[in-house]
Design an enzyme around this catalytic site. Structure first.
Site: not given
Ligand code: FPP
Length: 246
Positions: A19, A23, A67
């Site tokens: 996560d 941010r 998501n």
């Molecule tokens: C959460 O951050 C992350 C995700 C929803 C996606 C995770 C994906 C990756 C790390 C990259 C791709 C994966 C692979 C396996 C290549 P957020 O967007 O919810 O962050 P925030 O809470 O700060 O908005």
């Protein structure tokens, strides 16, 4: 400084809620998609490190059921990033003897991603060094409901009866039937939730939360999480006294 870890007390299975990409991007005055791209670099580092130190299974929460509710452009970019990751990393998986598996409602990912995913899963199927398990379009409650549905149909087909339904049988109907339960859950990004991740499987998992945003999470941070896990006493409902005697 890198924390020392005990090679004899490694978690067998580490699960990670990655996560904080959004941010991270905001703090660096970039679009969210660039945060995810930077997050994919952390994925590469963490996979390589887990393999090197001898973790048997790593499950990454790469795309949750929830998501899908994000803006269309972000969903598209995440799926593209995933596809690029599979294309770019398959050789590394072969070189490092890593087997790719995936859990979730995979059909909903759409043909281009699904084809690449199936191809990579097949190509790496014989690898034995580590399992890299991606949770994609995954939701813990959906997984349990899907398992229940399959049990009902097996019951109607006369393959199982109500008295057969034990926790071991339930486990065999989950997406993770071939994997051990996670020993350690890491969640980055400063939030203290499990967000519908591996609900059944985490009954006895140790939880480790850190404020570090996923794109900043690197090898020393992983070592720190493992070192902290190694300090904990896992009692599985027993007393400390009982554990000392076994
Ligand atoms: C959460 O951050 C992350 C995700 C929803 C996606 C995770 C994906 C990756 C790390 C990259 C791709 C994966 C692979 C396996 C290549 P957020 O967007 O919810 O962050 P925030 O809470 O700060 O908005």
């Amino acid at each position: 400084m890198m924390k020392e870890i005990d090679p004899d007390k490694l978690p067998r299975h580490i699960a990670i809620i990655m996560d904080g990409n959004g941010r991270w991007a905001e703090r660096h005055a970039m679009g969210r998609v660039l945060g995810h791209r930077k997050g994919a670099e952390s994925v590469r580092v963490v996979v390589r490190t887990c393999r090197r130190i001898g973790i048997s299974c790593l499950t990454l929460y790469a795309f949750s059921m929830e998501n899908w509710l994000r803006p269309k452009a972000e969903v598209r970019a995440l799926l593209q990033l995933l596809k690029d990751y599979l294309v770019n990393e398959v050789q590394e998986m072969m070189d490092q003897d890593i087997r790719l598996t995936a859990i979730g409602n995979l059909d909903s990912l759409g043909a281009p991603v699904l084809m690449k995913l199936r191809e990579t899963i097949e190509r790496t199927a014989g690898n034995q060094g580590m399992v890299l398990n991606l949770a994609l379009s995954y939701g813990g409650r959906d997984e349990i409901a899907t398992a229940a549905g399959r049990m009902v149909s097996d019951s109607l087909a006369g393959k199982i009866k109500p008295a057969d339904v034990t926790k071991e049988l339930c486990q065999r109907y989950l997406y993770t039937s071939a994997l051990p339960d996670p020993d350690l859950l890491i969640r980055t990004g400063g939030e203290y939730r499990i967000s519908n991740f591996l609900l059944w499987q985490m009954a006895y998992t140790e939880f480790y939360f850190t404020d570090i945003l996923w794109p900043d999470f690197r090898e020393p941070d992983l070592m720190e999480a493992i070192a902290e896990y190694q300090q904990r006493e896992r009692r599985f409902g027993r007393t400390s006294e009982q554990l000392r005697r076994t």
